[in-house]
Design a protein around this motif. Structure first.
Motif, mmCIF file in Angstrom:
data_model
loop_
_atom_site.group_PDB
_atom_site.id
_atom_site.type_symbol
_atom_site.label_atom_id
_atom_site.label_comp_id
_atom_site.label_asym_id
_atom_site.label_seq_id
_atom_site.Cartn_x
_atom_site.Cartn_y
_atom_site.Cartn_z
ATOM 1 N N ASP A 267 0.809 -1.223 0.000
ATOM 2 C CA ASP A 267 0.000 0.000 0.000
ATOM 3 C C ASP A 267 0.842 1.273 0.000
ATOM 4 O O ASP A 267 0.494 2.247 -0.652
ATOM 5 C CB ASP A 267 -1.010 0.001 1.151
ATOM 6 C CG ASP A 267 -0.372 -0.020 2.531
ATOM 7 O OD1 ASP A 267 0.825 -0.355 2.666
ATOM 8 O OD2 ASP A 267 -1.078 0.303 3.499
ATOM 9 N N HIS A 268 1.994 1.257 0.647
ATOM 10 C CA HIS A 268 2.832 2.461 0.690
ATOM 11 C C HIS A 268 3.720 2.603 -0.556
ATOM 12 O O HIS A 268 4.459 3.581 -0.682
ATOM 13 C CB HIS A 268 3.703 2.464 1.960
ATOM 14 C CG HIS A 268 4.687 1.338 2.024
ATOM 15 N ND1 HIS A 268 4.318 0.064 2.398
ATOM 16 C CD2 HIS A 268 6.007 1.293 1.738
ATOM 17 C CE1 HIS A 268 5.384 -0.724 2.355
ATOM 18 N NE2 HIS A 268 6.418 -0.001 1.956
ATOM 19 N N GLN A 269 3.621 1.660 -1.487
ATOM 20 C CA GLN A 269 4.417 1.708 -2.722
ATOM 21 C C GLN A 269 3.555 1.977 -3.961
ATOM 22 O O GLN A 269 4.073 1.974 -5.081
ATOM 23 C CB GLN A 269 5.176 0.384 -2.914
ATOM 24 C CG GLN A 269 6.194 0.095 -1.850
ATOM 25 C CD GLN A 269 7.452 0.946 -2.013
ATOM 26 O OE1 GLN A 269 7.603 1.714 -2.939
ATOM 27 N NE2 GLN A 269 8.371 0.796 -1.072
ATOM 28 N N THR A 270 2.259 2.196 -3.788
ATOM 29 C CA THR A 270 1.389 2.424 -4.938
ATOM 30 C C THR A 270 1.717 3.751 -5.611
ATOM 31 O O THR A 270 2.271 4.660 -4.988
ATOM 32 C CB THR A 270 -0.097 2.406 -4.528
ATOM 33 O OG1 THR A 270 -0.323 3.438 -3.568
ATOM 34 C CG2 THR A 270 -0.517 1.075 -3.957
ATOM 35 N N GLY A 271 1.373 3.836 -6.888
ATOM 36 C CA GLY A 271 1.573 5.065 -7.636
ATOM 37 C C GLY A 271 2.990 5.291 -8.118
ATOM 38 O O GLY A 271 3.309 6.361 -8.616
ATOM 39 N N ARG A 272 3.836 4.298 -8.002
ATOM 40 C CA ARG A 272 5.250 4.460 -8.399
ATOM 41 C C ARG A 272 5.592 3.691 -9.671
ATOM 42 O O ARG A 272 6.753 3.592 -10.031
ATOM 43 C CB ARG A 272 6.152 4.016 -7.249
ATOM 44 C CG ARG A 272 5.916 4.882 -5.996
ATOM 45 C CD ARG A 272 6.876 4.611 -4.893
ATOM 46 N NE ARG A 272 8.237 4.830 -5.357
ATOM 47 C CZ ARG A 272 9.307 4.328 -4.738
ATOM 48 N NH1 ARG A 272 9.167 3.609 -3.650
ATOM 49 N NH2 ARG A 272 10.515 4.563 -5.205
#
Length: 190
Positions: free
Chosen positions: A110-115
Protein backbone atom coordinates in the motif's frame (compact mmCIF):
# COMPACT_ATOMS: atom_id res chain seq x y z
CA UNK A 1 -10.38 -0.43 12.90
CA UNK A 2 -11.25 2.44 10.60
CA UNK A 3 -14.79 2.94 9.39
CA UNK A 4 -15.78 2.59 5.71
CA UNK A 5 -15.82 6.33 5.03
CA UNK A 6 -12.28 6.75 6.38
CA UNK A 7 -11.08 3.88 4.20
CA UNK A 8 -12.71 5.31 1.06
CA UNK A 9 -11.35 8.82 1.77
CA UNK A 10 -7.87 7.37 2.29
CA UNK A 11 -8.09 5.44 -1.00
CA UNK A 12 -9.27 8.57 -2.86
CA UNK A 13 -6.41 10.59 -1.36
CA UNK A 14 -3.93 7.93 -2.42
CA UNK A 15 -5.39 7.97 -5.95
CA UNK A 16 -4.79 11.72 -6.24
CA UNK A 17 -1.34 11.60 -4.68
CA UNK A 18 -0.49 8.35 -6.44
CA UNK A 19 -1.13 9.84 -9.87
CA UNK A 20 1.69 12.33 -9.32
CA UNK A 21 4.26 9.83 -7.99
CA UNK A 22 6.12 7.86 -10.60
CA UNK A 23 9.38 6.02 -10.70
CA UNK A 24 11.94 5.08 -13.28
CA UNK A 25 13.19 2.29 -11.04
CA UNK A 26 13.24 -1.07 -12.78
CA UNK A 27 11.94 -3.86 -10.57
CA UNK A 28 13.81 -7.11 -10.21
CA UNK A 29 11.04 -9.69 -10.66
CA UNK A 30 11.81 -13.30 -9.72
CA UNK A 31 9.78 -16.46 -9.11
CA UNK A 32 8.69 -16.73 -5.48
CA UNK A 33 9.92 -19.60 -3.35
CA UNK A 34 7.50 -21.40 -1.03
CA UNK A 35 8.97 -19.78 2.10
CA UNK A 36 8.47 -16.33 0.50
CA UNK A 37 4.68 -16.71 0.41
CA UNK A 38 4.62 -14.90 3.76
CA UNK A 39 5.82 -11.84 1.81
CA UNK A 40 2.96 -12.27 -0.67
CA UNK A 41 0.48 -12.54 2.22
CA UNK A 42 1.84 -9.37 3.82
CA UNK A 43 1.52 -7.47 0.55
CA UNK A 44 -2.10 -8.60 0.11
CA UNK A 45 -3.01 -7.72 3.69
CA UNK A 46 -1.50 -4.24 3.31
CA UNK A 47 -4.45 -3.14 1.15
CA UNK A 48 -7.21 -5.42 2.46
CA UNK A 49 -9.01 -2.52 4.15
CA UNK A 50 -9.43 -0.83 0.77
CA UNK A 51 -11.79 -3.65 -0.26
CA UNK A 52 -13.77 -3.92 2.97
CA UNK A 53 -16.38 -1.22 2.15
CA UNK A 54 -17.72 -3.03 -0.91
CA UNK A 55 -16.69 -6.70 -0.85
CA UNK A 56 -19.01 -9.44 0.30
CA UNK A 57 -17.73 -10.49 3.74
CA UNK A 58 -17.16 -14.09 2.59
CA UNK A 59 -14.77 -12.81 -0.09
CA UNK A 60 -12.62 -10.79 2.32
CA UNK A 61 -10.72 -14.00 3.10
CA UNK A 62 -9.06 -13.62 -0.33
CA UNK A 63 -7.66 -10.22 0.70
CA UNK A 64 -7.20 -10.43 4.46
CA UNK A 65 -5.29 -13.69 4.10
CA UNK A 66 -3.80 -15.94 6.76
CA UNK A 67 -0.78 -18.23 6.67
CA UNK A 68 -2.67 -21.22 5.22
CA UNK A 69 -3.47 -19.12 2.15
CA UNK A 70 0.18 -19.23 1.03
CA UNK A 71 0.36 -23.02 1.05
CA UNK A 72 -2.81 -23.44 -0.99
CA UNK A 73 -2.07 -20.71 -3.51
CA UNK A 74 1.59 -21.67 -4.05
CA UNK A 75 0.38 -25.13 -5.12
CA UNK A 76 -2.19 -23.60 -7.54
CA UNK A 77 -0.19 -21.02 -9.47
CA UNK A 78 3.17 -19.39 -10.09
CA UNK A 79 3.98 -16.35 -7.96
CA UNK A 80 6.53 -13.68 -8.75
CA UNK A 81 7.91 -11.07 -6.37
CA UNK A 82 9.02 -7.64 -7.57
CA UNK A 83 11.84 -6.07 -5.60
CA UNK A 84 13.19 -2.53 -5.54
CA UNK A 85 16.79 -2.40 -4.26
CA UNK A 86 16.30 -5.85 -2.75
CA UNK A 87 13.11 -4.98 -0.83
CA UNK A 88 9.85 -6.63 -1.90
CA UNK A 89 7.31 -4.13 -3.25
CA UNK A 90 4.74 -6.26 -5.09
CA UNK A 91 3.56 -9.64 -6.30
CA UNK A 92 1.85 -11.08 -9.34
CA UNK A 93 0.60 -14.60 -9.96
CA UNK A 94 0.00 -16.49 -13.17
CA UNK A 95 -1.91 -19.64 -13.89
CA UNK A 96 -2.21 -21.39 -17.27
CA UNK A 97 -5.73 -21.67 -18.69
CA UNK A 98 -5.46 -23.14 -22.17
CA UNK A 99 -4.15 -20.41 -24.48
CA UNK A 100 -4.52 -17.72 -21.79
CA UNK A 101 -2.82 -16.91 -18.49
CA UNK A 102 -4.98 -16.02 -15.49
CA UNK A 103 -3.65 -13.35 -13.14
CA UNK A 104 -5.11 -14.29 -9.78
CA UNK A 105 -3.13 -11.75 -7.76
CA UNK A 106 -1.47 -8.46 -8.68
CA UNK A 107 -0.71 -6.36 -5.61
CA UNK A 108 1.77 -3.72 -4.54
CA UNK A 109 2.43 -2.78 -0.91
CA UNK A 110 0.00 0.00 0.00
CA UNK A 111 2.83 2.46 0.69
CA UNK A 112 4.42 1.71 -2.72
CA UNK A 113 1.39 2.42 -4.94
CA UNK A 114 1.57 5.06 -7.64
CA UNK A 115 5.25 4.46 -8.40
CA UNK A 116 4.81 2.41 -11.58
CA UNK A 117 5.46 -0.97 -9.97
CA UNK A 118 2.06 -2.47 -10.89
CA UNK A 119 2.54 -1.97 -14.66
CA UNK A 120 6.02 -3.48 -14.38
CA UNK A 121 4.60 -6.59 -12.72
CA UNK A 122 1.89 -6.81 -15.41
CA UNK A 123 4.53 -6.42 -18.13
CA UNK A 124 6.59 -9.20 -16.60
CA UNK A 125 3.71 -11.68 -16.54
CA UNK A 126 2.56 -10.56 -20.02
CA UNK A 127 6.03 -11.22 -21.44
CA UNK A 128 6.24 -14.54 -19.62
CA UNK A 129 2.84 -15.59 -21.02
CA UNK A 130 3.83 -14.55 -24.55
CA UNK A 131 7.08 -16.55 -24.30
CA UNK A 132 4.96 -19.58 -23.34
CA UNK A 133 2.77 -19.12 -26.43
CA UNK A 134 -0.23 -17.71 -24.57
CA UNK A 135 -2.70 -15.57 -26.51
CA UNK A 136 -3.30 -13.19 -23.63
CA UNK A 137 -4.09 -12.53 -19.99
CA UNK A 138 -7.32 -12.52 -18.01
CA UNK A 139 -8.14 -11.33 -14.52
CA UNK A 140 -11.17 -10.43 -12.45
CA UNK A 141 -11.63 -7.15 -10.58
CA UNK A 142 -14.37 -5.44 -8.59
CA UNK A 143 -15.74 -2.32 -10.35
CA UNK A 144 -15.53 -0.32 -7.11
CA UNK A 145 -11.80 -1.03 -6.90
CA UNK A 146 -11.33 1.89 -9.28
CA UNK A 147 -7.61 2.22 -8.51
CA UNK A 148 -7.18 -1.29 -9.94
CA UNK A 149 -9.63 -1.18 -12.85
CA UNK A 150 -8.22 2.14 -14.11
CA UNK A 151 -4.71 0.70 -14.01
CA UNK A 152 -5.79 -2.40 -15.95
CA UNK A 153 -7.50 -0.32 -18.65
CA UNK A 154 -4.46 1.99 -18.91
CA UNK A 155 -2.30 -1.10 -19.39
CA UNK A 156 -4.55 -2.30 -22.23
CA UNK A 157 -7.03 -4.68 -20.62
CA UNK A 158 -10.62 -4.59 -21.88
CA UNK A 159 -13.65 -5.50 -19.82
CA UNK A 160 -15.00 -8.75 -21.23
CA UNK A 161 -17.83 -9.67 -18.84
CA UNK A 162 -19.78 -7.73 -16.21
CA UNK A 163 -22.40 -10.08 -14.80
CA UNK A 164 -21.85 -13.05 -12.52
CA UNK A 165 -23.23 -15.38 -15.19
CA UNK A 166 -20.96 -13.99 -17.92
CA UNK A 167 -17.87 -14.22 -15.75
CA UNK A 168 -18.67 -17.76 -14.65
CA UNK A 169 -19.41 -18.83 -18.24
CA UNK A 170 -15.90 -17.89 -19.36
CA UNK A 171 -13.89 -20.92 -20.46
CA UNK A 172 -16.60 -23.40 -19.47
CA UNK A 173 -16.78 -22.19 -15.87
CA UNK A 174 -13.06 -22.27 -15.12
CA UNK A 175 -13.28 -19.17 -12.89
CA UNK A 176 -15.91 -20.64 -10.55
CA UNK A 177 -13.44 -21.47 -7.72
CA UNK A 178 -11.94 -17.96 -7.91
CA UNK A 179 -15.04 -15.83 -8.40
CA UNK A 180 -15.83 -13.10 -5.87
CA UNK A 181 -19.27 -11.43 -5.82
CA UNK A 182 -19.55 -8.45 -8.13
CA UNK A 183 -16.22 -9.01 -9.88
CA UNK A 184 -15.91 -8.41 -13.62
CA UNK A 185 -13.70 -10.15 -16.17
CA UNK A 186 -10.90 -8.31 -18.00
CA UNK A 187 -8.82 -9.53 -20.92
CA UNK A 188 -5.53 -8.42 -22.46
CA UNK A 189 -4.42 -9.90 -25.79
CA UNK A 190 -0.69 -10.10 -26.46
Amino acid sequence: MRNSLEIIEDRQRRDVVGNTRTTSVQLDVQPAKRHEMVIAANILRSSADWYRPFLDEKDMAQHDVDETWGELEFARRKFYIGRNEGAPVGIVSSQSVGDMAYIGYIYVYDHQTGRGFGPQLLSYVRDKAASEGKRGLVLIAHPEATWATRAYVRFGFERLATTREQVLDWNAGWLKPYYEEGFELYQYLV
